[in-house]
Design a protein around this motif. Sequence first.
Motif, PDB file in Angstrom:
ATOM      1  N   TYR A  85       0.879  -1.348  -0.013  1.00 30.14           N
ATOM      2  CA  TYR A  85       0.014   0.006   0.179  1.00 30.14           C
ATOM      3  C   TYR A  85       0.790   1.276  -0.020  1.00 30.14           C
ATOM      4  O   TYR A  85       0.366   2.398  -0.174  1.00 30.14           O
ATOM      5  N   THR A  93       3.349   0.266  -4.281  1.00 26.11           N
ATOM      6  CA  THR A  93       2.233  -0.046  -4.749  1.00 26.11           C
ATOM      7  C   THR A  93       2.388  -1.163  -5.907  1.00 26.11           C
ATOM      8  O   THR A  93       1.622  -1.741  -6.570  1.00 26.11           O
ATOM      9  N   PRO A 100      -1.370  -4.065  -4.158  1.00 22.48           N
ATOM     10  CA  PRO A 100      -2.465  -4.065  -2.885  1.00 22.48           C
ATOM     11  C   PRO A 100      -3.671  -4.723  -3.530  1.00 22.48           C
ATOM     12  O   PRO A 100      -4.100  -4.728  -4.722  1.00 22.48           O
TER      13      PRO A 100
END
Length: 504
Positions: free
Chosen positions: A413, A416, A420
């Motif tokens: 998160y 990335t 995610p």
Amino acid sequence: MIIDLGYARYQGTFDSRNNVTNFLGVRYASAPVGNLRFSAPRQPAITPGIQLADTQPSSCTSSRNPFSTARASIREGQIETSVMKGTEDCLFLNVHIPGESRPIEGLPVIVWIHGGGYSAGSAPAYPGSDLIRASGNRVVVVVVQYRLGLFGFLPGTKMKEGGALNAGLLDQDFALRWVQTHISKFGGDPEKVVIWGESAGAGSVLQHVIANDGNTDPKLFRAAMTSSTYLPSQYAYNSRISEALYNEVVSQANCAESINTLDCLRSARTEVLATVNTNISLDAFYGTFLFVPVIDGSFITQRPTEVLKQGKVNGEALLAVVNTNEGDMFVDQKTDLDAARYSGQLFPELGMEQEREVAEKYESLGNSVEQANRIMGEAIFTCPTYFLLDAFPNAYKGEFAIPPALHSHDISYYFTSWGPTFKNPDLLAAFSQSFISFVISLDPNAKFDSTNVTPQWRKFREGQEKMVFNRTENEKVDIRLMSDDRGLVERCRFWESVGAFTGQ
């Protein structure tokens, strides 16, 4: 773009898709091989010509995961080649800067320290361009490699006398000093460095926070960020456990009959030590790592909890984030150990009285597996985060709670590129930009993106509150400020009280 470091000139490569220039595989220290094995890092030699920095560095020699489901297969030699992954000549870092032409001057700097239980991990897994993109080209990113396993964390009196204890931490310290000397050439401001890591990388951050009793000179960073602070037992370098570990390495490397066992280890083939590294790791109690930092008497002078209680810290501010279920992946989910026996295996210096106290603290928290999950998660990850937070007057706490919220699930998160699972753009921006805002302003509330939906953070000391990042059952963003559970706070105080037994 070519950067002259004095000892070498490196040419970066432009990534047009991300609008980032990458300098990959920049050597920051000499190869720790031959007589330099187990020694403190040294300045790299002068290299003539221009070095094309377009290739990811080889990872440091690592060991297999001590809680891997493939333990039996490794024992049987079915995947033995994986034991040999990496090289000792690995003291490199990656630098990522926004744009293509001359570096923007005076940018804040993120120094990322990877996790992996001090036994695995590498720089290539962490694309700095992800963080630069999240910042809107407002930061410079440095990703550091360091010696792992017995190559970086071999304890014992012989190491104190003839080598370098905590060599892996000294590598990181050396890299931080490299940043102070050279990062301005890449557009970074050496007075705006924030160190950040996950798991053992976050544990490393803790070590640098308490290094030199919080009085490192010169100052190497202005703030710290931790994602899942990892603090296993950290014994004195000459404790019975440390000496037993050194002797076991000596024995398995066939050096026990040598007059100078450390010289014998220095002359051993890398393949031999790598196999020893893995074998010892596989013999560890499930979910634990044995080659970890020790109290060396110079760089790390006291148990971490003691230094933190004294408020002796490097850095002005802290942002610390944990995952809701930190311990689960480190626990054998078929364990039949009750809380007392499990804690005794996890912390072998605990006495029967302390084990009984553990059982009392956790008896109402589910069955034996659920209790073990809590003990591992709280004692090793969550509570050390509290200890860090308490040591800083300017500190913020977050929690990543998107189910199943296991250890390391938060990484994708902010990095990335990892992919995610909950791809809501509001959540992704809110979570990653909290770190970036802190890097830029030492305050996650200083938003640089007006669309950021994160509510107002409160400093941890104002009410022991945390910002929880979650989603609802119907896939909506759920970010809110919450108070910590009082039972958890009390259990953390218990773990702090028995630090002399846990080695923390």
